[in-house]
Design a protein around this motif. Structure first.
Motif, PDB file in Angstrom:
ATOM      1  N   LEU A  43     -77.916-102.014  28.640  1.00  0.00           N
ATOM      2  CA  LEU A  43     -76.991-102.986  28.066  1.00  0.00           C
ATOM      3  C   LEU A  43     -76.252-102.394  26.878  1.00  0.00           C
ATOM      4  O   LEU A  43     -75.045-102.576  26.739  1.00  0.00           O
ATOM      5  CB  LEU A  43     -77.725-104.261  27.656  1.00  0.00           C
ATOM      6  N   LEU A  44     -76.938-101.663  26.036  1.00  0.00           N
ATOM      7  CA  LEU A  44     -76.289-101.022  24.889  1.00  0.00           C
ATOM      8  C   LEU A  44     -75.161-100.109  25.356  1.00  0.00           C
ATOM      9  O   LEU A  44     -74.048-100.157  24.826  1.00  0.00           O
ATOM     10  CB  LEU A  44     -77.304-100.237  24.056  1.00  0.00           C
ATOM     11  N   ALA A  45     -75.418 -99.293  26.355  1.00  0.00           N
ATOM     12  CA  ALA A  45     -74.388 -98.392  26.882  1.00  0.00           C
ATOM     13  C   ALA A  45     -73.212 -99.180  27.451  1.00  0.00           C
ATOM     14  O   ALA A  45     -72.051 -98.840  27.204  1.00  0.00           O
ATOM     15  CB  ALA A  45     -74.980 -97.478  27.950  1.00  0.00           C
ATOM     16  N   ALA A  46     -73.499-100.257  28.177  1.00  0.00           N
ATOM     17  CA  ALA A  46     -72.431-101.081  28.755  1.00  0.00           C
ATOM     18  C   ALA A  46     -71.606-101.756  27.670  1.00  0.00           C
ATOM     19  O   ALA A  46     -70.373-101.817  27.760  1.00  0.00           O
ATOM     20  CB  ALA A  46     -73.030-102.128  29.691  1.00  0.00           C
ATOM     21  N   VAL A  47     -72.264-102.248  26.637  1.00  0.00           N
ATOM     22  CA  VAL A  47     -71.562-102.896  25.513  1.00  0.00           C
ATOM     23  C   VAL A  47     -70.659-101.898  24.812  1.00  0.00           C
ATOM     24  O   VAL A  47     -69.484-102.178  24.544  1.00  0.00           O
ATOM     25  CB  VAL A  47     -72.577-103.518  24.526  1.00  0.00           C
ATOM     26  N   GLU A  48     -71.194-100.730  24.509  1.00  0.00           N
ATOM     27  CA  GLU A  48     -70.396 -99.730  23.794  1.00  0.00           C
ATOM     28  C   GLU A  48     -69.208 -99.270  24.617  1.00  0.00           C
ATOM     29  O   GLU A  48     -68.115 -99.089  24.093  1.00  0.00           O
ATOM     30  CB  GLU A  48     -71.283 -98.572  23.358  1.00  0.00           C
ATOM     31  N   ASP A  56     -75.597 -99.762  15.783  1.00  0.00           N
ATOM     32  CA  ASP A  56     -76.760 -99.064  15.243  1.00  0.00           C
ATOM     33  C   ASP A  56     -77.975 -99.406  16.115  1.00  0.00           C
ATOM     34  O   ASP A  56     -78.259-100.594  16.337  1.00  0.00           O
ATOM     35  CB  ASP A  56     -76.999 -99.502  13.796  1.00  0.00           C
ATOM     36  N   LEU A  57     -78.656 -98.402  16.620  1.00  0.00           N
ATOM     37  CA  LEU A  57     -79.754 -98.620  17.557  1.00  0.00           C
ATOM     38  C   LEU A  57     -80.851 -99.491  16.958  1.00  0.00           C
ATOM     39  O   LEU A  57     -81.339-100.421  17.605  1.00  0.00           O
ATOM     40  CB  LEU A  57     -80.331 -97.286  18.038  1.00  0.00           C
ATOM     41  N   ARG A  58     -81.235 -99.223  15.722  1.00  0.00           N
ATOM     42  CA  ARG A  58     -82.308-100.019  15.107  1.00  0.00           C
ATOM     43  C   ARG A  58     -81.898-101.477  14.954  1.00  0.00           C
ATOM     44  O   ARG A  58     -82.675-102.372  15.228  1.00  0.00           O
ATOM     45  CB  ARG A  58     -82.700 -99.435  13.753  1.00  0.00           C
ATOM     46  N   ALA A  59     -80.681-101.694  14.492  1.00  0.00           N
ATOM     47  CA  ALA A  59     -80.186-103.071  14.337  1.00  0.00           C
ATOM     48  C   ALA A  59     -80.084-103.747  15.705  1.00  0.00           C
ATOM     49  O   ALA A  59     -80.448-104.914  15.856  1.00  0.00           O
ATOM     50  CB  ALA A  59     -78.840-103.073  13.623  1.00  0.00           C
ATOM     51  N   TYR A  60     -79.592-103.023  16.689  1.00  0.00           N
ATOM     52  CA  TYR A  60     -79.456-103.561  18.046  1.00  0.00           C
ATOM     53  C   TYR A  60     -80.817-104.000  18.591  1.00  0.00           C
ATOM     54  O   TYR A  60     -80.948-105.078  19.164  1.00  0.00           O
ATOM     55  CB  TYR A  60     -78.817-102.508  18.961  1.00  0.00           C
ATOM     56  N   MET A  61     -81.824-103.181  18.418  1.00  0.00           N
ATOM     57  CA  MET A  61     -83.141-103.487  18.972  1.00  0.00           C
ATOM     58  C   MET A  61     -83.794-104.686  18.281  1.00  0.00           C
ATOM     59  O   MET A  61     -84.721-105.281  18.823  1.00  0.00           O
ATOM     60  CB  MET A  61     -84.057-102.259  18.895  1.00  0.00           C
ATOM     61  N   LYS A  62     -83.299-105.073  17.115  1.00  0.00           N
ATOM     62  CA  LYS A  62     -83.826-106.247  16.410  1.00  0.00           C
ATOM     63  C   LYS A  62     -83.162-107.549  16.859  1.00  0.00           C
ATOM     64  O   LYS A  62     -83.649-108.624  16.550  1.00  0.00           O
ATOM     65  CB  LYS A  62     -83.663-106.079  14.903  1.00  0.00           C
ATOM     66  N   LEU A  63     -82.048-107.438  17.579  1.00  0.00           N
ATOM     67  CA  LEU A  63     -81.354-108.639  18.047  1.00  0.00           C
ATOM     68  C   LEU A  63     -82.226-109.334  19.086  1.00  0.00           C
ATOM     69  O   LEU A  63     -82.769-108.691  19.979  1.00  0.00           O
ATOM     70  CB  LEU A  63     -80.000-108.278  18.642  1.00  0.00           C
ATOM     71  N   GLU A  64     -82.359-110.650  18.962  1.00  0.00           N
ATOM     72  CA  GLU A  64     -83.258-111.379  19.841  1.00  0.00           C
ATOM     73  C   GLU A  64     -82.564-112.211  20.899  1.00  0.00           C
ATOM     74  O   GLU A  64     -83.175-112.551  21.915  1.00  0.00           O
ATOM     75  CB  GLU A  64     -84.170-112.275  19.012  1.00  0.00           C
ATOM     76  N   THR A  65     -81.293-112.578  20.667  1.00  0.00           N
ATOM     77  CA  THR A  65     -80.613-113.463  21.611  1.00  0.00           C
ATOM     78  C   THR A  65     -79.263-112.888  22.022  1.00  0.00           C
ATOM     79  O   THR A  65     -78.694-112.024  21.352  1.00  0.00           O
ATOM     80  CB  THR A  65     -80.368-114.862  21.006  1.00  0.00           C
ATOM     81  N   VAL A  66     -78.749-113.423  23.112  1.00  0.00           N
ATOM     82  CA  VAL A  66     -77.437-113.022  23.602  1.00  0.00           C
ATOM     83  C   VAL A  66     -76.374-113.373  22.554  1.00  0.00           C
ATOM     84  O   VAL A  66     -75.460-112.590  22.308  1.00  0.00           O
ATOM     85  CB  VAL A  66     -77.139-113.686  24.966  1.00  0.00           C
ATOM     86  N   GLY A  67     -76.513-114.512  21.919  1.00  0.00           N
ATOM     87  CA  GLY A  67     -75.562-114.926  20.888  1.00  0.00           C
ATOM     88  C   GLY A  67     -75.566-113.997  19.685  1.00  0.00           C
ATOM     89  O   GLY A  67     -74.505-113.711  19.111  1.00  0.00           O
ATOM     90  N   GLU A  68     -76.733-113.524  19.283  1.00  0.00           N
ATOM     91  CA  GLU A  68     -76.806-112.574  18.171  1.00  0.00           C
ATOM     92  C   GLU A  68     -76.069-111.285  18.533  1.00  0.00           C
ATOM     93  O   GLU A  68     -75.376-110.712  17.694  1.00  0.00           O
ATOM     94  CB  GLU A  68     -78.260-112.255  17.820  1.00  0.00           C
ATOM     95  N   LEU A  69     -76.230-110.842  19.775  1.00  0.00           N
ATOM     96  CA  LEU A  69     -75.529-109.641  20.217  1.00  0.00           C
ATOM     97  C   LEU A  69     -74.024-109.882  20.232  1.00  0.00           C
ATOM     98  O   LEU A  69     -73.257-109.030  19.773  1.00  0.00           O
ATOM     99  CB  LEU A  69     -76.020-109.192  21.588  1.00  0.00           C
ATOM    100  N   ALA A  70     -73.592-111.034  20.715  1.00  0.00           N
ATOM    101  CA  ALA A  70     -72.161-111.353  20.715  1.00  0.00           C
ATOM    102  C   ALA A  70     -71.596-111.345  19.304  1.00  0.00           C
ATOM    103  O   ALA A  70     -70.508-110.817  19.059  1.00  0.00           O
ATOM    104  CB  ALA A  70     -71.928-112.710  21.380  1.00  0.00           C
TER     105      ALA A  70
END
Length: 86
Positions: A43-48, A56-70
């Motif tokens: 998903l990270l690769a697709a988003v980027e 940031d990988l560390r920040a990304y891995m802390k995201l818990e919901t789809v909305g947080e990622l959006a």
């Protein structure tokens, strides 16, 4: 629903094998049965690639919901926009 969320749902659906219409901003990645580190990296690769942003990988891995990622994606778009033109 933000434009970012609208375009993000199909990406999450493709990686998680869940229907896009079942994904909401409060959907937790851990609630997606097939979710694991490989899915997260896909998903990270697709988003980027889709949005042209670097997360940031560390920040990304802390995201818990789809909305947080959006929200994180939106904050990285030029001008902090809620849309994606590509």
């Amino acid at each position: 629903m933000s434009d970012t969320m609208t375009t993000l749902r199909p990406l999450v659906a493709r990686v998680s094998h869940h229907p896009a219409e079942s994904l909401a901003p409060d959907t937790r990645f851990t609630a997606l049965g097939s979710w694991g580190s490989l899915a997260a990296m896909r998903l990270l690769a697709a988003v980027e690639q889709t949005y042209g942003v670097q997360l940031d990988l560390r920040a990304y891995m802390k995201l818990e919901t789809v909305g947080e990622l959006a929200s994180e994606i939106s904050a990285r778009l030029p001008g902090g926009a809620q849309t994606h033109a590509g």
